[in-house]
Design a protein around this motif. Sequence first.
Motif, PDB file in Angstrom:
ATOM      1  N   ASP A 113       0.850  -1.188   0.000  1.00 39.38           N
ATOM      2  CA  ASP A 113       0.000   0.000   0.000  1.00 39.38           C
ATOM      3  C   ASP A 113       0.888   1.240   0.000  1.00 39.38           C
ATOM      4  O   ASP A 113       1.988   1.211   0.546  1.00 39.38           O
ATOM      5  N   PHE A 114       0.408   2.298  -0.601  1.00 39.17           N
ATOM      6  CA  PHE A 114       1.194   3.535  -0.612  1.00 39.17           C
ATOM      7  C   PHE A 114       0.284   4.751  -0.566  1.00 39.17           C
ATOM      8  O   PHE A 114      -0.886   4.683  -0.948  1.00 39.17           O
ATOM      9  N   ASP A 115       0.861   5.865  -0.099  1.00 36.87           N
ATOM     10  CA  ASP A 115       0.196   7.164  -0.242  1.00 36.87           C
ATOM     11  C   ASP A 115       0.679   7.823  -1.531  1.00 36.87           C
ATOM     12  O   ASP A 115      -0.054   8.581  -2.156  1.00 36.87           O
ATOM     13  N   ALA A 116       1.958   7.562  -1.867  1.00 37.69           N
ATOM     14  CA  ALA A 116       2.512   8.089  -3.126  1.00 37.69           C
ATOM     15  C   ALA A 116       3.416   7.023  -3.726  1.00 37.69           C
ATOM     16  O   ALA A 116       4.071   6.264  -2.992  1.00 37.69           O
ATOM     17  N   LEU A 117       3.433   6.993  -5.045  1.00 41.92           N
ATOM     18  CA  LEU A 117       4.222   5.979  -5.765  1.00 41.92           C
ATOM     19  C   LEU A 117       5.079   6.679  -6.812  1.00 41.92           C
ATOM     20  O   LEU A 117       4.597   7.578  -7.507  1.00 41.92           O
ATOM     21  N   VAL A 118       6.330   6.246  -6.923  1.00 46.51           N
ATOM     22  CA  VAL A 118       7.204   6.796  -7.961  1.00 46.51           C
ATOM     23  C   VAL A 118       7.611   5.661  -8.900  1.00 46.51           C
ATOM     24  O   VAL A 118       8.165   4.642  -8.452  1.00 46.51           O
ATOM     25  N   LEU A 119       7.316   5.843 -10.162  1.00 45.22           N
ATOM     26  CA  LEU A 119       7.656   4.832 -11.173  1.00 45.22           C
ATOM     27  C   LEU A 119       9.013   5.193 -11.759  1.00 45.22           C
ATOM     28  O   LEU A 119       9.190   6.277 -12.326  1.00 45.22           O
ATOM     29  N   ALA A 120       9.977   4.297 -11.604  1.00 44.18           N
ATOM     30  CA  ALA A 120      11.346   4.554 -12.095  1.00 44.18           C
ATOM     31  C   ALA A 120      11.889   3.242 -12.656  1.00 44.18           C
ATOM     32  O   ALA A 120      12.957   2.777 -12.265  1.00 44.18           O
ATOM     33  N   THR A 121      11.118   2.655 -13.566  1.00 46.15           N
ATOM     34  CA  THR A 121      11.440   1.302 -14.039  1.00 46.15           C
ATOM     35  C   THR A 121      12.329   1.292 -15.278  1.00 46.15           C
ATOM     36  O   THR A 121      12.630   0.214 -15.816  1.00 46.15           O
ATOM     37  N   GLY A 122      12.754   2.452 -15.749  1.00 44.61           N
ATOM     38  CA  GLY A 122      13.754   2.475 -16.817  1.00 44.61           C
ATOM     39  C   GLY A 122      13.238   1.931 -18.139  1.00 44.61           C
ATOM     40  O   GLY A 122      12.094   2.159 -18.537  1.00 44.61           O
ATOM     41  N   ALA A 123      14.093   1.190 -18.815  1.00 45.92           N
ATOM     42  CA  ALA A 123      13.773   0.727 -20.170  1.00 45.92           C
ATOM     43  C   ALA A 123      14.354  -0.668 -20.396  1.00 45.92           C
ATOM     44  O   ALA A 123      15.260  -1.103 -19.678  1.00 45.92           O
ATOM     45  N   THR A 124      13.806  -1.337 -21.407  1.00 43.68           N
ATOM     46  CA  THR A 124      14.195  -2.717 -21.712  1.00 43.68           C
ATOM     47  C   THR A 124      14.698  -2.789 -23.147  1.00 43.68           C
ATOM     48  O   THR A 124      14.042  -2.252 -24.054  1.00 43.68           O
ATOM     49  N   PRO A 125      15.822  -3.454 -23.390  1.00 46.35           N
ATOM     50  CA  PRO A 125      16.340  -3.518 -24.756  1.00 46.35           C
ATOM     51  C   PRO A 125      15.408  -4.278 -25.699  1.00 46.35           C
ATOM     52  O   PRO A 125      14.773  -5.259 -25.316  1.00 46.35           O
ATOM     53  N   ILE A 126      15.385  -3.817 -26.934  1.00 47.51           N
ATOM     54  CA  ILE A 126      14.613  -4.494 -27.989  1.00 47.51           C
ATOM     55  C   ILE A 126      15.454  -5.670 -28.490  1.00 47.51           C
ATOM     56  O   ILE A 126      16.672  -5.545 -28.651  1.00 47.51           O
ATOM     57  N   ARG A 127      14.803  -6.795 -28.735  1.00 50.65           N
ATOM     58  CA  ARG A 127      15.487  -7.965 -29.312  1.00 50.65           C
ATOM     59  C   ARG A 127      15.002  -8.173 -30.739  1.00 50.65           C
ATOM     60  O   ARG A 127      13.915  -7.737 -31.091  1.00 50.65           O
ATOM     61  N   LEU A 128      15.794  -8.849 -31.510  1.00 45.06           N
ATOM     62  CA  LEU A 128      15.430  -9.116 -32.907  1.00 45.06           C
ATOM     63  C   LEU A 128      14.965 -10.557 -33.048  1.00 45.06           C
ATOM     64  O   LEU A 128      15.319 -11.412 -32.225  1.00 45.06           O
ATOM     65  N   PRO A 129      14.189 -10.840 -34.106  1.00 46.03           N
ATOM     66  CA  PRO A 129      13.723 -12.216 -34.276  1.00 46.03           C
ATOM     67  C   PRO A 129      14.846 -13.156 -34.692  1.00 46.03           C
ATOM     68  O   PRO A 129      15.881 -12.714 -35.190  1.00 46.03           O
TER      69      PRO A 129
END
Length: 393
Positions: free
Chosen positions: A95-111
């Motif tokens: 549970d939170f009163d305030a939330l900070v989203l700091a999840t960055g980024a994920t590299p793209i992969r190729l097929p």
Amino acid sequence: MTVPDKVVVVGAGLAGLRTVEELRARGFAGAVTMIGAEQSPPYDRPPLSKKLMTGELDDTSLRADLDSLGAEVLLGQTATGLRPGTLSTEAGEHDFDALVLATGATPIRLPGPGSQHVLRTIDDALKLRALLVPGTRLCIVGAGWIGAELATAGVQRGCAVSVVEAARAPVAVAVGPEVGAVMAPWYAEAGVDLRLGEKVAAIEDGGVRLANGERLAAEVVVTAVGVRPAVDWLAGSGVELDNGVTVDGKLRSSMPGVYAAGDCASFWSARYGRRLRFEHWDVALHAPEVVAAGLLGACAEYDPVPYFWSEQFGRMVQYVGWHGGADQLIWRGNPQQDAKWAACWLAGGRLMAALTVSMPRDLLQARRLIESGAAVDPARLADPGVAVRDRAA
Ligand SMILES: Cc1cc2nc3c(=O)[nH]c(=O)nc-3n(C[C@H](O)[C@H](O)[C@H](O)COP(=O)(O)OP(=O)(O)OC[C@H]3O[C@@H](n4cnc5c(N)ncnc54)[C@H](O)[C@@H]3O)c2cc1C
């Protein structure tokens, strides 16, 4: 506005850690929980493709004194969902009163069925580095910033390096084809086989298959074609997403009490009159100051002149500003002949952005000039004998 009693921060990278540090530095005495998917405590990513990859560094830890911050730090836990006031993770709910989203980024992969590396985490970097031994054929897909830095490290480690890039110039997405083109010779000078205008169709066992049918053999393939903000887990939560978490100039999302900062945040910039998302270390460092101020009831806006650097082929490349909307490109020095030069983008006679090569002082002065919004004389700006700060129109 009521100051929250309990703040939860998702993501234990630079932006997450800086949020906790800033909250405490501003006197927040409530409960703070930082939750991160990786097992490692917060560490720095820029050296992963530079000194860590060359072997000059093994540890890029941010050396934060997590104990003295008085935060609950939960590592190895991935957030999976959100509803107002409650964050779900694989390990339970918070549970939170305030939330900070700091999840960055994920590299793209190729097929393709072949083995491909990406470079985002320290585990990725250490695994890759162990394979870069003399004589290894290393194929890097993508001549962006990370591709160029990896090529630099690969050569230094004695690998035979090829780089395949779909665009007609390196870093063209970031700086445009004209400026990117003058960086292309750096690859050949370093002994790297750069293939421009060639698309990789698939990663196969033992190499890559190009769209033209050609096969490039390599023992190690690294896909470095960009990242996507790590926000898929927020789909359907009610938090508005559009190329990241949509936030306003105060870094507030569409859900009350929920903020976002760093690579995952697409913020409203009054300076540029549009929404922007950067994958810059400097943004992850400073945006949390605004988040913490906002959480504690102060009225702060995040509207930086963005800054980024890259170290490649023995050069320090720095970029400041944002050149969207520029109507003039001016060269300072001759990139074909000089070891040091700069590209300056103007709009309506004012400096919008500058890319400097091994000219840190020019970069600093350009940053101030962009911030000031002063008119410039293009002829003086083009003259490397005139200091950037003395370029007045
Ligand atoms: C190899 C490399 C080199 C770089 N070099 C430069 C450079 O030279 N100059 C520069 O300006 N920038 C550089 N950058 C970019 C810079 O490192 C990033 O902009 C910065 O790390 C962003 O910080 P962040 O905290 O927003 O995201 P991150 O550092 O990505 O941290 C986000 C954290 O959140 C975690 N996470 C993700 N999803 C979840 C979830 N659902 N639940 C819990 N945790 C989650 C991730 O595992 C990660 O640990 C580089 C990046 C890389 C990868």
